[in-house]
Design a protein around this motif. Structure first.
Motif, mmCIF file in Angstrom:
data_model
loop_
_atom_site.group_PDB
_atom_site.id
_atom_site.type_symbol
_atom_site.label_atom_id
_atom_site.label_comp_id
_atom_site.label_asym_id
_atom_site.label_seq_id
_atom_site.Cartn_x
_atom_site.Cartn_y
_atom_site.Cartn_z
ATOM 1 N N UNK A 195 -26.794 -39.690 -42.550
ATOM 2 C CA UNK A 195 -25.651 -40.609 -42.550
ATOM 3 C C UNK A 195 -24.546 -40.021 -43.420
ATOM 4 N N UNK A 196 -23.318 -40.459 -43.177
ATOM 5 C CA UNK A 196 -22.211 -39.957 -43.997
ATOM 6 C C UNK A 196 -22.369 -40.374 -45.457
ATOM 7 N N UNK A 197 -22.903 -41.579 -45.705
ATOM 8 C CA UNK A 197 -23.121 -42.020 -47.090
ATOM 9 C C UNK A 197 -24.134 -41.120 -47.792
ATOM 10 N N UNK A 198 -25.088 -40.608 -47.032
ATOM 11 C CA UNK A 198 -26.090 -39.723 -47.613
ATOM 12 C C UNK A 198 -25.440 -38.453 -48.147
ATOM 13 N N UNK A 199 -24.498 -37.908 -47.400
ATOM 14 C CA UNK A 199 -23.785 -36.708 -47.846
ATOM 15 C C UNK A 199 -23.065 -36.977 -49.157
ATOM 16 N N UNK A 200 -22.352 -38.097 -49.242
ATOM 17 C CA UNK A 200 -21.652 -38.444 -50.480
ATOM 18 C C UNK A 200 -22.630 -38.611 -51.635
ATOM 19 N N UNK A 201 -23.757 -39.278 -51.370
ATOM 20 C CA UNK A 201 -24.740 -39.490 -52.433
ATOM 21 C C UNK A 201 -25.323 -38.178 -52.933
ATOM 22 N N UNK A 202 -25.610 -37.245 -52.026
ATOM 23 C CA UNK A 202 -26.170 -35.949 -52.437
ATOM 24 C C UNK A 202 -25.179 -35.208 -53.329
ATOM 25 N N UNK B 103 -31.470 -30.197 -43.325
ATOM 26 C CA UNK B 103 -30.268 -29.824 -44.075
ATOM 27 C C UNK B 103 -30.012 -30.816 -45.211
ATOM 28 N N UNK B 104 -30.131 -32.111 -44.906
ATOM 29 C CA UNK B 104 -29.897 -33.132 -45.934
ATOM 30 C C UNK B 104 -30.974 -33.059 -47.013
ATOM 31 N N UNK B 105 -32.221 -32.876 -46.607
ATOM 32 C CA UNK B 105 -33.314 -32.802 -47.567
ATOM 33 C C UNK B 105 -33.145 -31.600 -48.487
ATOM 34 N N UNK B 106 -32.739 -30.463 -47.938
ATOM 35 C CA UNK B 106 -32.567 -29.246 -48.731
ATOM 36 C C UNK B 106 -31.395 -29.345 -49.703
ATOM 37 N N UNK B 107 -30.420 -30.213 -49.416
ATOM 38 C CA UNK B 107 -29.263 -30.358 -50.286
ATOM 39 C C UNK B 107 -29.508 -31.205 -51.526
ATOM 40 N N UNK B 108 -30.602 -31.931 -51.543
ATOM 41 C CA UNK B 108 -30.912 -32.813 -52.671
ATOM 42 C C UNK B 108 -31.367 -31.991 -53.874
ATOM 43 N N UNK B 109 -30.765 -32.223 -55.048
ATOM 44 C CA UNK B 109 -31.178 -31.471 -56.243
ATOM 45 C C UNK B 109 -32.662 -31.703 -56.552
ATOM 46 N N UNK B 110 -33.377 -30.645 -56.852
ATOM 47 C CA UNK B 110 -34.819 -30.760 -57.124
ATOM 48 C C UNK B 110 -35.100 -31.542 -58.407
ATOM 49 N N UNK B 111 -34.114 -31.648 -59.288
ATOM 50 C CA UNK B 111 -34.298 -32.380 -60.551
ATOM 51 C C UNK B 111 -34.296 -33.895 -60.365
ATOM 52 N N UNK B 112 -33.855 -34.371 -59.206
ATOM 53 C CA UNK B 112 -33.770 -35.808 -58.945
ATOM 54 C C UNK B 112 -35.128 -36.303 -58.447
ATOM 55 N N UNK B 113 -35.669 -37.315 -59.133
ATOM 56 C CA UNK B 113 -36.934 -37.928 -58.713
ATOM 57 C C UNK B 113 -36.624 -39.033 -57.714
ATOM 58 N N UNK B 114 -37.182 -38.925 -56.498
ATOM 59 C CA UNK B 114 -36.919 -39.904 -55.447
ATOM 60 C C UNK B 114 -38.192 -40.696 -55.173
ATOM 61 N N UNK B 115 -38.054 -42.018 -55.231
ATOM 62 C CA UNK B 115 -39.176 -42.921 -54.988
ATOM 63 C C UNK B 115 -38.869 -43.753 -53.746
ATOM 64 N N UNK B 116 -39.720 -43.619 -52.727
ATOM 65 C CA UNK B 116 -39.538 -44.370 -51.486
ATOM 66 C C UNK B 116 -40.348 -45.660 -51.581
ATOM 67 N N UNK B 117 -39.742 -46.759 -51.151
ATOM 68 C CA UNK B 117 -40.402 -48.045 -51.211
ATOM 69 C C UNK B 117 -40.248 -48.781 -49.881
ATOM 70 N N UNK B 118 -41.044 -49.795 -49.690
ATOM 71 C CA UNK B 118 -40.937 -50.576 -48.461
ATOM 72 C C UNK B 118 -39.667 -51.444 -48.511
ATOM 73 N N UNK B 119 -39.288 -51.997 -47.373
ATOM 74 C CA UNK B 119 -38.037 -52.754 -47.263
ATOM 75 C C UNK B 119 -37.992 -53.969 -48.190
#
Length: 79
Positions: free
Chosen positions: A18-25, A51-67
Motif C-alpha cells: 500500500x502507499x501508506x506502507x511506503x511512507x511508514x517504511x 520489495x516492501x519487506x526488504x525495505x523495512x529496517x532490520x532494527x525495527x521489531x514488528x509484532x503481528x496481531x489478530x484484528x
C-alpha cells in the motif's frame, strides 16, 4: 543518554503493498537513523511484496496481531 523508544501502531506495514506502507517504511528508517528504537504492532497483510519487506529496517521489531487485539490496542492509543 538513554535511547528513545517509540511504539508504532499501523495496519500499513510490510509485507502489505500500500502507499501508506511506503511512507511508514521511510518514516521508520529515518527514526532508526536518528537512533530511535522502534517497535511496531500491526495486522498480517493481504497482498504481499518482497520489495516492501526488504525495505523495512532490520532494527525495527514488528509484532503481528489478530484484528481484535489490533483494534483494542489502536482504540486505547487514541484516547
Amino acid at each position: 543518554m538513554e535511547k528513545k523508544k517509540i511504539l508504532f501502531i499501523s495496519s500499513s506495514m510490510p509485507p502489505s503493498e500500500e502507499s501508506q506502507t511506503i511512507r511508514n517504511v521511510y518514516f521508520l528508517s529515518g527514526l532508526v537513523r536518528q537512533g530511535v528504537a522502534v517497535d511496531v504492532i500491526t495486522q498480517p497483510g493481504g497482498h504481499t511484496s518482497k520489495f516492501m519487506q526488504d525495505g523495512m529496517p532490520s532494527e525495527v521489531a514488528v509484532f503481528y496481531t489478530d484484528n481484535l487485539t489490533y483494534d483494542i490496542l489502536q482504540s486505547y492509543a487514541l484516547r
